[in-house]
Design an enzyme around this catalytic site. Sequence first.
Site, mmCIF file in Angstrom:
data_model
loop_
_atom_site.group_PDB
_atom_site.id
_atom_site.type_symbol
_atom_site.label_atom_id
_atom_site.label_comp_id
_atom_site.label_asym_id
_atom_site.label_seq_id
_atom_site.Cartn_x
_atom_site.Cartn_y
_atom_site.Cartn_z
ATOM 1 N N LYS A 157 0.848 -1.196 0.000
ATOM 2 C CA LYS A 157 0.000 0.000 0.000
ATOM 3 C C LYS A 157 0.882 1.243 0.000
ATOM 4 O O LYS A 157 2.010 1.220 0.488
ATOM 5 C CB LYS A 157 -0.951 0.008 1.201
ATOM 6 N N LYS A 210 0.574 -0.673 9.751
ATOM 7 C CA LYS A 210 1.733 0.006 9.172
ATOM 8 C C LYS A 210 1.416 1.480 8.929
ATOM 9 O O LYS A 210 0.261 1.883 8.830
ATOM 10 C CB LYS A 210 2.135 -0.664 7.850
ATOM 11 N N ASP A 211 2.481 2.276 8.798
ATOM 12 C CA ASP A 211 2.354 3.717 8.604
ATOM 13 C C ASP A 211 1.499 4.042 7.385
ATOM 14 O O ASP A 211 1.549 3.343 6.368
ATOM 15 C CB ASP A 211 3.734 4.352 8.418
ATOM 16 N N ALA A 212 0.744 5.144 7.486
ATOM 17 C CA ALA A 212 -0.067 5.589 6.354
ATOM 18 C C ALA A 212 0.779 6.354 5.340
ATOM 19 O O ALA A 212 0.678 6.116 4.131
ATOM 20 C CB ALA A 212 -1.219 6.461 6.844
#
Length: 452
Positions: free
Chosen positions: A73, A102-104
């Site tokens: 992503k 997880k980080d955006a």
Amino acid sequence: MIEMPSLTRSKLDEELGMKFYATHSSGIGGVLRERDEDFIVIEVALGRVLCTPRDVSKLGGGEGEYTWFLLEKRGIDTVTALRAIARALGVSHKRLSVAGLKDAHAVTFQLACVKGVEPCELPKRVGDRVWIHRAFKMPFKLTPGMLYGNAFRIRVRRLEAGSTESEERIQRICAELEEVGGAPNYYGYQRFGTIRPLTHIIGRHVLRGEFEDAVRTLLTRIYPGESPRAKEARRYLASTWDFKGALEIFPRRLHHERAIIHYLVKHPGDYAGAIRTLPLSVRQLFIGAFQAYLFNLVLSKRLEAGLPLSRAVVGDLVALRRDGDLGSILRANESNLDKVNRLIASGRAEVVANVPGYSTTLAEGVPGAIEREVLAEEEVSIDMFRIRHMPELSSRGTVRPVALRPEDMRFEVIATEEGAAALFSFTLRKGMYATVLMREFVKPEDPAAQGF
């Protein structure tokens, strides 16, 4: 005892309990995440398998009712990505799971899992931010925590010094971290909210049964990164406490705020009920953030007292390592201290501190005095985490390593058209924050503006 640590340069760090750096050398400055591809996160599965399109096949596969797949992503958070995949499949998002969020604002690769869907039914792409690279059958579900850690590839742009000076600063910081046994393993900025870092403040109010204060904080406290419309709505409500009027002007994307306001229009004065309108996961996040804040305060006081991160002192709690996870907990005392520190030096144990809950056993000696001091200053007790007025939020507590020690640490400083940039690569065990390590190198004055 170790040398007195250096104070943070950031007001936000102080507000989140991250009051010190482990290192004294000047930072390189700069900005993280100017682009999503500047911050790459690759999940490391159990067995230390990198979750990349090339390596994930090492996990095997076979038969079973669960389909695991590699999810990539970009610029989107994990929950939103999973919901998009669920919509594409026509199934409930509750059938999908991951080992960790997880980080955006990053490019991330991680395992995900769905029940009752064949690998061939998974799309290769969902929208313009989500890709599925490989799918395979497994006999069991992927559950939270089922990972070793994460590998990071981070580019820091717009350094405050030239290439040579920046490289020398990084080398000095690396040497200092090696000497003191790692960075303080603070809970990072993401744990408290990025635009509005106040989840821990709300959590403290909820824990203490101060529901009106919790509601006022959530609805009316204003932060610089918010939109003008959101700021205007919060100012209006703070000055009028008019919920009907506020419902007309609060932006529709502020779902949690609007849910609380809508409830209070119908149930004036029932602030506990208003908090209960929020999803359980959100309310648990408030309590968890306050626990994280308490841990950060304890860790800062430990550094201030000159206690080491990678060596036990009398009274410390020490966790034995077991397959990369924390195992049995023992207490360091005069008779076992040398043996305990040999275990720590060999990588078979590490010093931990409490993330307090109702089952917490406090440390003794100076570490225990620090824990008790923090609880007293925050006017809370261990027993209060058995939350009688909202029992579904009760928390047993846990422990967390006090030292963050990166594995496979590498760096390179390069020249670009924009000036010098630094490239970092390293692996952290699960639950550790890359931004906490990077703050030692960058030493940001404004973490939010600098991509933290």
